[in-house]
Motif scaffolding. Structure first.
Motif, PDB file in Angstrom:
ATOM      1  N   HIS A 171       0.856  -1.186   0.000  1.00 58.64           N
ATOM      2  CA  HIS A 171       0.000   0.000   0.000  1.00 58.64           C
ATOM      3  C   HIS A 171       0.892   1.236   0.000  1.00 58.64           C
ATOM      4  CE1 HIS A 171      -2.859   3.049   1.301  1.00 58.64           C
ATOM      5  NE2 HIS A 171      -3.819   2.208   0.944  1.00 58.64           N
ATOM      6  N   ARG A 172       0.435   2.299  -0.618  1.00 57.61           N
ATOM      7  CA  ARG A 172       1.248   3.510  -0.758  1.00 57.61           C
ATOM      8  C   ARG A 172       1.658   4.131   0.575  1.00 57.61           C
ATOM      9  NH1 ARG A 172      -2.137   8.111  -0.433  1.00 57.61           N
ATOM     10  NH2 ARG A 172      -4.338   7.529  -0.498  1.00 57.61           N
ATOM     11  N   GLU A 175       5.286   3.588   1.471  1.00 55.60           N
ATOM     12  CA  GLU A 175       6.345   4.223   0.682  1.00 55.60           C
ATOM     13  C   GLU A 175       7.019   5.312   1.506  1.00 55.60           C
ATOM     14  OE1 GLU A 175       4.636   5.631  -2.978  1.00 55.60           O
ATOM     15  OE2 GLU A 175       3.817   3.657  -3.440  1.00 55.60           O
TER      16      GLU A 175
END
Length: 193
Positions: A171-172, A175
């Motif tokens: 999932h972002r 990041e």
């Protein structure tokens, strides 16, 4: 059948309590559920631990100690960036493989807030002491750098929060975490654990 010693039984009670408290917190967990998980009677449980609070305190102390031991073992003989990456990866594995440890940490923090508001400082004192020892365990391999230690611990708390909310790997929100610490292997440490 081999009978367990009192110390072995005590260990099994702490493991069962970690599982139960991790899911239900202090107020949402009954000593009956813990005793049943271990296969002992409640009176026997209270011979090992004089109260539910004593059991919660022992379980919280164990959770903090075992987390500290994971960091210490990972950083052994390492310094700086190598120590940071080793500790981050070891912690990521710990919370992926033993989600009760993460959930117990979160229950401890919530428990401290509730207990302190009610004027009971025993859990807060134990958790603050354990967290300070955790800080020191991380601080030394990072060269005693307060900024590095703060950053490491802050990222760890972010990882705890994202994992507890059940964000899946990839999932972002994962990041940009530095040091790069992988998300839990299969998201099994999600909020429902």
């Amino acid at each position: 059948m081999v009978r367990m010693s009192a110390e072995e039984r005590r260990e099994s009670v702490i493991r069962a309590a970690m599982h139960e408290f991790a899911r239900g917190g202090y107020h949402g967990t009954s000593t009956e559920a813990i005793a049943k998980r271990v296969g002992v009677s409640q009176p026997y449980l209270f011979r090992l631990f004089p109260s539910k609070q004593a059991l919660f305190l022992a379980t919280a102390e164990r959770c903090l100690r075992e987390t500290r031991e994971v960091f210490a073992a990972a950083a052994e003989g390492l310094e700086g960036e190598e120590a940071t990456l080793a500790m981050a990866n070891a912690y990521s594995r710990l919370i992926a493989e033993e989600p009760d440890k993460l959930q117990m940490q979160l229950q401890m923090y919530a428990g401290v807030a509730a207990a302190e508001a009610a004027g009971d400082h025993r859990l807060g004192e134990l958790v603050r002491k354990g967290w300070t020892e955790l800080w020191d365990t991380v601080h030394v391999p990072l060269g005693g750098d307060v900024t590095e230690t703060t950053s490491f611990m802050a990222y760890g708390m972010l990882i705890n929060t994202l994992t507890a909310m059940g964000f899946p790997p990839g999932h972002r929100v994962w990041e940009g975490l530095y040091p790069p610490a992988p998300a839990p292997v299969d998201g099994s440490a999600g909020a429902g654990e």
